[in-house]
Design an enzyme around this catalytic site. Structure first.
Site, short mmCIF file in Angstrom:
data_model
loop_
_atom_site.label_atom_id
_atom_site.label_comp_id
_atom_site.label_asym_id
_atom_site.label_seq_id
_atom_site.Cartn_x
_atom_site.Cartn_y
_atom_site.Cartn_z
CG ASP A 90 -0.25 -0.02 2.54
OD1 ASP A 90 0.97 0.21 2.57
OD2 ASP A 90 -0.92 -0.24 3.55
CG ASP A 276 -6.00 -5.66 1.75
OD1 ASP A 276 -6.61 -4.91 0.97
OD2 ASP A 276 -5.69 -5.29 2.91
CB CYS A 314 -11.67 -26.82 7.86
SG CYS A 314 -10.17 -25.90 7.49
CB CYS A 316 -6.55 -25.77 7.70
SG CYS A 316 -7.02 -25.74 9.45
CB CYS A 319 -9.40 -28.43 10.77
SG CYS A 319 -10.18 -26.85 11.16
CG HIS A 345 -9.41 -22.57 10.90
ND1 HIS A 345 -9.96 -23.62 10.18
CD2 HIS A 345 -10.40 -21.65 11.04
CE1 HIS A 345 -11.23 -23.34 9.92
NE2 HIS A 345 -11.52 -22.15 10.43
#
Ligand SMILES: [Zn+2]
Length: 383
Positions: A90, A276, A314, A316, A319, A345
């Site tokens: 940015d 974002d 999930c 991930c 998880c 996660h």
């Protein structure tokens, strides 16, 4: 070096590819926020495992510490932080408006005092462009004047018009840097693209004027700024729905600082390609796991002996390996890995949602995904 290819459209939703000097980003895409050269609580290795394709870095923070000169001497931000994939930075403007302990805005730029040590700095459009050239991000943003959502239409109009004048100066400065060496500025990524930012608050007429002024200058891509500052989601969706279709179809569109997962789906539906937000990582550190059915507030006593993973659907790392009971224990005990596992996660949930969106657009089933998502997803704690 920088290219955008629109691969497929499903209604207003777009599936594309952004090609940068550091690789390709499949869009729609979510960018984890690496404020000070680090996505809080996770390593770059975690981000590669999560298949994050692009990170966001904050110019304000990196300029103050460790400084863009130091990062340029290290070869640029990619080399400094050990991240070979694309980076967007940015302009620093948003943090000047939200963090600096003092700021004074003139046509020349924004004078402010560092929130770290009170030192005095001047961020001009040219300076914001130079800092980002030294950081060597793949996508740089123009400096814009941010206003509060409570500001009246006159204040929003003045800031939008000043932002357009600043954008023209940012573009001119980048063109100058592209022509050849400038004393005091080390360009660490010659293929850097620059995006303009459409402002204008919640006022359709001002948004249209800002689109026209920004397109007239001409950038490699366009962002929609000044949203997610407290307005209701429906108002934000209206502004995005009004603004995005006015932007060139063959260039990427980036909605800055948004939002919850349902916001992402709704704004993809209105033609946005890049997002974002600090929300997944910030909420993770506060013990809030965002799941397909609602928030898991992990400190809650009801999870003390819950053997289930945060989100049984999930895939991930967290998880697959951790129960809610264990994550609650880590959080309550103040273990640092609580922030790491929760962040993994939440980021996975965001990135996986974007993967599913991209697939649905390719198969022409985006509308069905959108309906199904809204039927199950909730912003409220899991029941
Ligand atoms: Zn998970």
């Amino acid at each position: 070096m920088f290219e955008f290819e629109l691969l497929h459209a499903d209604g207003a939703a777009r599936r594309g590819e952004v090609r940068t000097p550091h690789g390709v980003v499949q869009t729609p895409s979510f960018m984890p926020v690496g404020t000070r050269g680090a996505v809080k609580a996770v390593t770059q290795r975690d981000l590669v495992d999560l298949d994050a394709e692009i990170l966001l870095g904050n110019t304000y923070h990196l300029y103050l510490k460790p400084g863009d000169d130091l990062i340029a001497r290290a070869g640029g931000l990619h080399a400094f932080i050990g991240w070979e994939r694309p980076i967007l930075t940015d302009s620093g403007g948003y943090q000047v408006f939200s963090l600096a302990s003092m700021r004074h805005i003139t046509e020349r730029g924004a004078e402010f005092r560092s929130h770290l040590d009170g030192s005095l700095h001047m961020l001009t459009p040219e300076k914001a462009t130079d800092i980002q050239a030294q950081l060597g991000s793949d996508i740089a943003m123009v400096l814009d004047e941010c206003v509060a959502s409570t500001d009246g239409i006159d204040g929003v109009r003045d800031a939008m018009r000043r932002s357009a004048r600043w954008a023209a100066r940012c573009r001119e400065r980048l063109q100058r840097l592209r022509q050849g060496p400038v004393v005091g500025v080390t360009v660490t990524n010659p293929g850097q693209a620059q995006f303009g930012i459409v402002q204008g608050g919640i006022h359709p007429g001002l948004r249209t004027e800002s689109v026209q002024a920004t397109l007239e200058i001409g950038f490699e891509g366009y962002a929609i700024g000044g949203l997610s500052v407290g307005e209701p989601p429906a108002v934000m969706y209206d502004v995005v729905g009004h603004t995005a279709p006015q932007l060139p179809a063959d260039q990427p569109r980036y909605l800055m600082g948004t939002g919850m997962p349902d916001d992402l789906i709704e704004c993809v539906a209105r033609g946005v390609d890049l997002f974002d937000c600090v929300l997944p990582t910030r909420n993770a550190r506060n013990g809030q796991l965002i799941t397909s059915r609602g928030l898991v507030v992990i400190k809650n006593a009801r999870y003390a002996e819950d053997p289930l993973p945060p989100d049984p659907g999930c895939g991930c790392y967290t998880c697959r390996h951790c129960s809610r009971a264990y994550l609650r224990h880590l959080y309550i005990a103040g273990e640092m890995t609580a922030a790491t596992l929760n962040s993994i996660h939440n980021l996975y949930f965001y990135l996986d949602t974007m993967r599913r969106i991209r697939e649905a657009i390719m198969f022409g089933s985006f509308e069905r995904l959108r309906q199904e998502f809204h039927q199950t997803f909730s912003r409220r704690p899991l029941q």
